[in-house]
Design an enzyme around this catalytic site. Structure first.
Site, PDB file in Angstrom:
ATOM      1  N   HIS A 213      36.226  59.407  36.373  1.00  0.00           N
ATOM      2  CA  HIS A 213      35.193  58.108  35.596  1.00  0.00           C
ATOM      3  C   HIS A 213      35.221  56.967  36.536  1.00  0.00           C
ATOM      4  O   HIS A 213      34.017  57.127  37.873  1.00  0.00           O
ATOM      5  CB  HIS A 213      35.478  57.560  33.930  1.00  0.00           C
ATOM      6  CG  HIS A 213      35.716  59.074  32.644  1.00  0.00           C
ATOM      7  ND1 HIS A 213      34.532  59.559  32.976  1.00  0.00           N
ATOM      8  CD2 HIS A 213      36.098  59.322  32.699  1.00  0.00           C
ATOM      9  CE1 HIS A 213      34.418  60.344  32.548  1.00  0.00           C
ATOM     10  NE2 HIS A 213      36.145  59.925  32.004  1.00  0.00           N
TER      11      HIS A 213
ATOM     12  N   TYR B 118      35.221  68.151  18.390  1.00  0.00           N
ATOM     13  CA  TYR B 118      36.361  69.264  18.646  1.00  0.00           C
ATOM     14  C   TYR B 118      36.977  69.843  17.175  1.00  0.00           C
ATOM     15  O   TYR B 118      37.248  70.887  17.693  1.00  0.00           O
ATOM     16  CB  TYR B 118      38.105  67.881  19.146  1.00  0.00           C
ATOM     17  CG  TYR B 118      37.839  68.148  20.869  1.00  0.00           C
ATOM     18  CD1 TYR B 118      38.256  68.751  21.503  1.00  0.00           C
ATOM     19  CD2 TYR B 118      37.483  66.851  21.214  1.00  0.00           C
ATOM     20  CE1 TYR B 118      38.604  68.434  22.622  1.00  0.00           C
ATOM     21  CE2 TYR B 118      37.945  66.385  22.364  1.00  0.00           C
ATOM     22  CZ  TYR B 118      37.861  67.471  23.176  1.00  0.00           C
ATOM     23  OH  TYR B 118      37.985  67.161  24.697  1.00  0.00           O
TER      24      TYR B 118
ATOM     25  N   LYS C  64      33.460  59.686  16.691  1.00  0.00           N
ATOM     26  CA  LYS C  64      32.840  60.573  16.158  1.00  0.00           C
ATOM     27  C   LYS C  64      32.417  61.478  17.204  1.00  0.00           C
ATOM     28  O   LYS C  64      32.422  63.078  17.393  1.00  0.00           O
ATOM     29  CB  LYS C  64      31.482  60.182  15.873  1.00  0.00           C
ATOM     30  CG  LYS C  64      30.621  59.677  15.308  1.00  0.00           C
ATOM     31  CD  LYS C  64      28.936  59.186  15.363  1.00  0.00           C
ATOM     32  CE  LYS C  64      28.769  57.967  14.230  1.00  0.00           C
ATOM     33  NZ  LYS C  64      27.432  57.993  13.250  1.00  0.00           N
ATOM     34  N   PHE C  65      32.904  60.825  18.748  1.00  0.00           N
ATOM     35  CA  PHE C  65      32.626  62.505  19.608  1.00  0.00           C
ATOM     36  C   PHE C  65      34.160  63.326  19.867  1.00  0.00           C
ATOM     37  O   PHE C  65      34.287  64.725  19.922  1.00  0.00           O
ATOM     38  CB  PHE C  65      33.543  61.323  21.404  1.00  0.00           C
ATOM     39  CG  PHE C  65      33.833  62.481  22.238  1.00  0.00           C
ATOM     40  CD1 PHE C  65      32.618  63.570  22.633  1.00  0.00           C
ATOM     41  CD2 PHE C  65      35.057  62.423  23.143  1.00  0.00           C
ATOM     42  CE1 PHE C  65      33.035  64.236  23.868  1.00  0.00           C
ATOM     43  CE2 PHE C  65      35.003  63.276  23.915  1.00  0.00           C
ATOM     44  CZ  PHE C  65      34.421  64.440  24.643  1.00  0.00           C
ATOM     45  N   ASN C  66      35.400  62.130  19.369  1.00  0.00           N
ATOM     46  CA  ASN C  66      36.746  63.427  19.055  1.00  0.00           C
ATOM     47  C   ASN C  66      36.639  64.619  18.035  1.00  0.00           C
ATOM     48  O   ASN C  66      37.024  65.182  18.038  1.00  0.00           O
ATOM     49  CB  ASN C  66      37.724  62.272  18.424  1.00  0.00           C
ATOM     50  CG  ASN C  66      38.257  61.514  19.734  1.00  0.00           C
ATOM     51  OD1 ASN C  66      38.297  62.423  21.166  1.00  0.00           O
ATOM     52  ND2 ASN C  66      38.972  59.968  19.532  1.00  0.00           N
TER      53      ASN C  66
ATOM     54  N   ASP D 148      34.954  67.161  32.588  1.00  0.00           N
ATOM     55  CA  ASP D 148      34.330  66.586  31.806  1.00  0.00           C
ATOM     56  C   ASP D 148      35.650  67.881  30.152  1.00  0.00           C
ATOM     57  O   ASP D 148      36.406  67.796  30.461  1.00  0.00           O
ATOM     58  CB  ASP D 148      34.518  65.437  31.109  1.00  0.00           C
ATOM     59  CG  ASP D 148      35.023  64.364  30.631  1.00  0.00           C
ATOM     60  OD1 ASP D 148      36.577  64.919  29.610  1.00  0.00           O
ATOM     61  OD2 ASP D 148      34.603  63.305  30.121  1.00  0.00           O
TER      62      ASP D 148
END
Length: 788
Positions: free
Chosen positions: A630, A415, A410-412, A685
């Site tokens: 990280h 974009y 879901k993070f990708n 980031d």
């Protein structure tokens, strides 16, 4: 004075004397007028019966790592200090400040009875001082442990733990030397002192001459700005070498005859069996019970010692900062050491840019649909039933939210503006129908904001996927055509670990094709710059390589001797993390030696590591990477955390990013790492997903300062660390931190540029020196020669 960046490797048996490999600054080599490559061979590992035991132990650790979710390190508590009345506090600071600057004191050390001592005037500290610190005595209250044994563990445990730690440090130094990457001078000298005892062979440290301390008037804090075309450079002649991939690593042959005779230039890189044996040994170290206990105790000691230091010296550090005219946290250099170019803008900036493009380029053809029909900007948004007025930040939907926690997929998807991959292709890609025009424009706007802030800098990541051989040339032409450059920015190239996706889409046949697509253009541009002229020019501003993807993905296999070679890796399964990093490192080793021989700057390996997934990623990072991004999982592995401290490996941490993806902000180990002395910096980031303002790096610092109650000294130390671990050139760093910044301890600090008090620098240096002395002395006292 020994230099971290000057290393010599032993030559092969044909040479009578060692042949030096000399580097200056951040891996900048001395030009060679005639191409006469140095033949270098690093000693091969001798197989022993213990290798099978280490391999079995590493297998056991690999199979059980998923269930080991408990935190090993102790929770960090931010010390609370009593709040005094403002007038009394300021009066005390002024008194301390005047006392500090009246007279300096030379540091010495005399052991006292076996008890903890607090030394007021610097009269009792280590007897042996580094030459550059002799005339820079720093007055502050020191905490030391006296007595014959200061480790707090039985002598036998101390000796065994020290032997293991020294072996691990030697492993890292070996791999850093082969890749022409940096290793701390203070650790290198301690290891070198063990050479006569048989613990270290093949690496020697040369002396280097440091520049004298200069004032800002004599050596300005601002480096000269670039004038003219920033991509202009000398186009070297071809040396006629032949490149060929064998076993996943590019081999360089002096000519076609040498290639036919299979006689490559012998530049050292670790073969797969050596790497796996060393990796298994490291796995044995991190699982050893007594060693874990020893490292855990040392880390607790470092935390407690720092709390004592702050309790006793906070006012002194604050007073030292106030004595420096003009300089404060806002006007010291800060580098965003981990930021992706495709998300370097905030969501409001991207929204304004899209709206502006819709108005000014409505009739410009920007892409093709699935049928091959050309679409204008107006037609693209008409197909989405959107107008310029309709768009807002909420509709853009690029910001991470609670739904992205532990959901990298879901993070990708964030974009994609408005959830449309077509808009991502148009606005934040370099290779598209408009040749990356809009991405270049928005990047230049962000760079302009950096230049306006003057003291903020960034290292943007651009992607090379390894799907085709022409990716490098397309990116280089994009950068030069649109003049995508700023003195405040350097580039890193990230390689996504997406072989399984390429294989399923039939873009590549095997993993070797990915490696060739990534590295062969670099070798060709080094051999004959005229074959890739734009790439040769673009590489001037590239400092290293990164490896990115979701580390939490399950790895179906472990990297061991049974793994197929890259030519034989034809299945649709993705190789493990260590497989990717090893082959990137091995090719980078050969490439760096080739570039050094050609008089070109070398590259470093700075992968994403330790954000999630297996702790084995951190083992690989410790062995092969100069810095990592990280490093969250270090909090679970005390042995590795202690080794990262002793090696001073740079860790670019992004608490706001971690808060949305893997670890809640209040559980982030950054303040714990900082207290213990690990080399950490703050980074953003992905500002597009995590930040709100046009200065995301300052946003990161401000939130960290509020949540963790960081002092101005802490923030200045983080900023100084970011500059040190960044890929900006040695010349630029000399302006930012002082001409003698490569010196150790107080001699390398210029508070008028860094705003870091000498007290803090002296404390960090002396603490690291004491830790290294403890383990190296204990390891050196052992009479048995360790297995080589």
């Amino acid at each position: 004075m020994a230099s971290r960046d000057t290393l010599t490797l032993q030559t092969d048996a044909q040479a009578d004397q060692p042949m030096p490999i000399t580097m200056s600054g951040k891996g900048s080599p001395l030009p060679s007028p005639i191409f006469s490559p140095t033949r270098l061979v690093f000693p091969k590992r001798i197989h022993t019966d213990m290798d099978e035991k280490f391999e079995e132990l590493a297998d056991n650790i690999f199979h059980r790592h998923a269930s080991a979710s408990n935190e090993i390190s102790a929770p960090y508590e931010v010390p609370q200090y009593p709040i005094e009345e403002q007038q009394t506090r300021m009066k005390m600071e002024r008194q301390i400040s005047h006392k500090m600057y009246e007279k300096g004191h030379r540091l010495s050390h005399t052991p006292a009875p076996s008890k903890m001592m607090i030394e007021e005037d610097g009269e009792d500290v280590a007897a042996v001082m580094e030459a550059e610190d002799e005339d820079l005595g720093t007055v502050f209250q020191r905490v030391s442990i006296s007595g014959e044994d200061t480790s707090g563990v039985p002598l036998e445990d101390l000796r065994d733990a020290s032997k293991s730690l020294v072996r691990a440090l030697i492993i890292r130094e070996k791999y850093m030397a082969m890749a022409l990457q940096s290793f701390p001078k203070i650790a290198a000298r301690r290891l070198q002192s063990l050479e006569d005892k048989g613990l270290l062979n093949g690496i020697v440290i040369d002396d280097t001459v440091h520049e004298e301390r200069k004032t800002i008037e004599d050596h300005p804090i601002h480096p000269p700005t670039t004038s003219g075309n920033p991509f202009d450079c000398e186009m070297l002649d071809s040396v006629g070498c032949v490149m060929k991939s064998i076993g996943g690593v590019v081999h360089v042959y002096k000519d076609h005859t040498s290639c036919e005779q299979n006689d490559p230039i012998e530049w050292p890189y670790p073969d797969i069996y050596t790497f796996i044996a060393d990796q298994n040994l490291m796995s044995a170290f991190i699982s050893d019970g007594p060693l874990k206990s020893f490292c855990y105790r040392r880390l607790l000691y470092l935390s407690s010692k720092y709390q004592f230091h702050v309790l006793l010296n906070e006012l002194r550090e604050s007073a030292a900062q106030k004595e420096v005219p003009h300089r404060d946290f806002y006007n010291i250099r800060k580098v965003d050491t981990h930021i992706h170019a495709s998300s370097c803008m905030n969501q409001k900036h991207l929204l304004r840019f899209i709206k502006k493009s819709m108005k000014t380029d409505a009739d410009l053809v920007v892409c093709k649909d699935q049928t091959g029909k050309e679409l204008t900007m107006k037609e693209v948004f008409a197909s989405l039933n959107l107008t310029c007025y309709d768009l807002n930040v909420d509709m853009l939907d690029v910001h991470a939210d609670r739904n992205t926690f532990h959901r990298f997929d879901k993070f990708n998807a964030k974009y994609n503006p408005i959830g449309e991959s077509r808009l991502r292709e148009i606005f934040i890609k370099t290779d598209n129908y408009v040749r990356g025009k809009y991405f270049a424009k928005v990047l230049k706007e962000v760079m302009s904001d950096l230049e306006e802030s003057k003291y903020q800098n960034a290292e943007y990541r651009l992607s090379i996927y390894g799907k085709s051989r022409d990716e490098w040339d397309i990116m280089a032409k994009w950068a030069i055509e649109f003049n995508v450059y700023s003195d405040n920015v350097r580039w890193l190239i990230q390689v996504p670990r997406l072989y399984d996706v390429y294989k399923s889409n039939k873009l590549v046949e095997n993993f070797q094709e990915v490696l060739d697509n990534v590295f062969m253009p670099l070798f060709e541009a080094t051999n004959d710059p005229a074959s890739h002229p734009e790439l040769h020019k673009f590489l001037q501003h590239v400092t290293g390589l990164d490896s990115v993807d979701d580390e939490s993905k399950r790895e179906a296999s472990k990297f061991d001797k049974s793994c197929p070679s890259p030519e034989q890796w034809c299945s649709g399964e993705n190789p493990p993390y260590a497989y990717y990093i090893y082959y990137m490192y091995a090719n980078l080793v050969v490439l760096n030696h080739f570039r050094r021989e050609r008089g070109l700057h070398t590259l470093v390996l700075r992968p994403h590591c330790g954000e999630a997934g297996s702790v084995h990623h951190l083992v690989t990072g410790f062995m092969l990477a100069e810095n990592i991004s990280h490093g969250l999982l270090l909090r679970k592995v005390p042995v590795l955390q202690y080794l990262y401290y002793l090696s001073q490996i740079g860790i670019a941490m992004s608490p706001l990013s971690n808060n949305s993806l893997f670890l809640n902000y209040h559980r982030n180990p950054l303040p714990e790492y900082l207290a213990r002395g690990l080399n950490v910096s703050l980074s953003t980031d992905d500002p597009l997903q995590f930040h709100f303002t046009k200065e995301p790096l300052m946003e990161e610092y401000s939130i960290a300062a509020q949540v963790w109650k960081l002092t101005p000294c802490d923030m200045s130390e983080l900023a100084r660390n970011s500059v040190t671990m960044s890929g900006f050139s040695h010349m630029v760093k000399q302006h930012w931190m002082g001409p003698n910044y490569t010196n150790e301890g107080v001699a390398g600090n210029d508070i008028s540029r860094t705003n870091v008090p000498n007290i803090r620098v002296a404390y960090r240096y002396e603490t690291l020196r004491d830790e290294l002395d403890t383990i190296c002395t204990a390891a050196g006292n052992n009479q048995e020669k360790p297995e080589q």
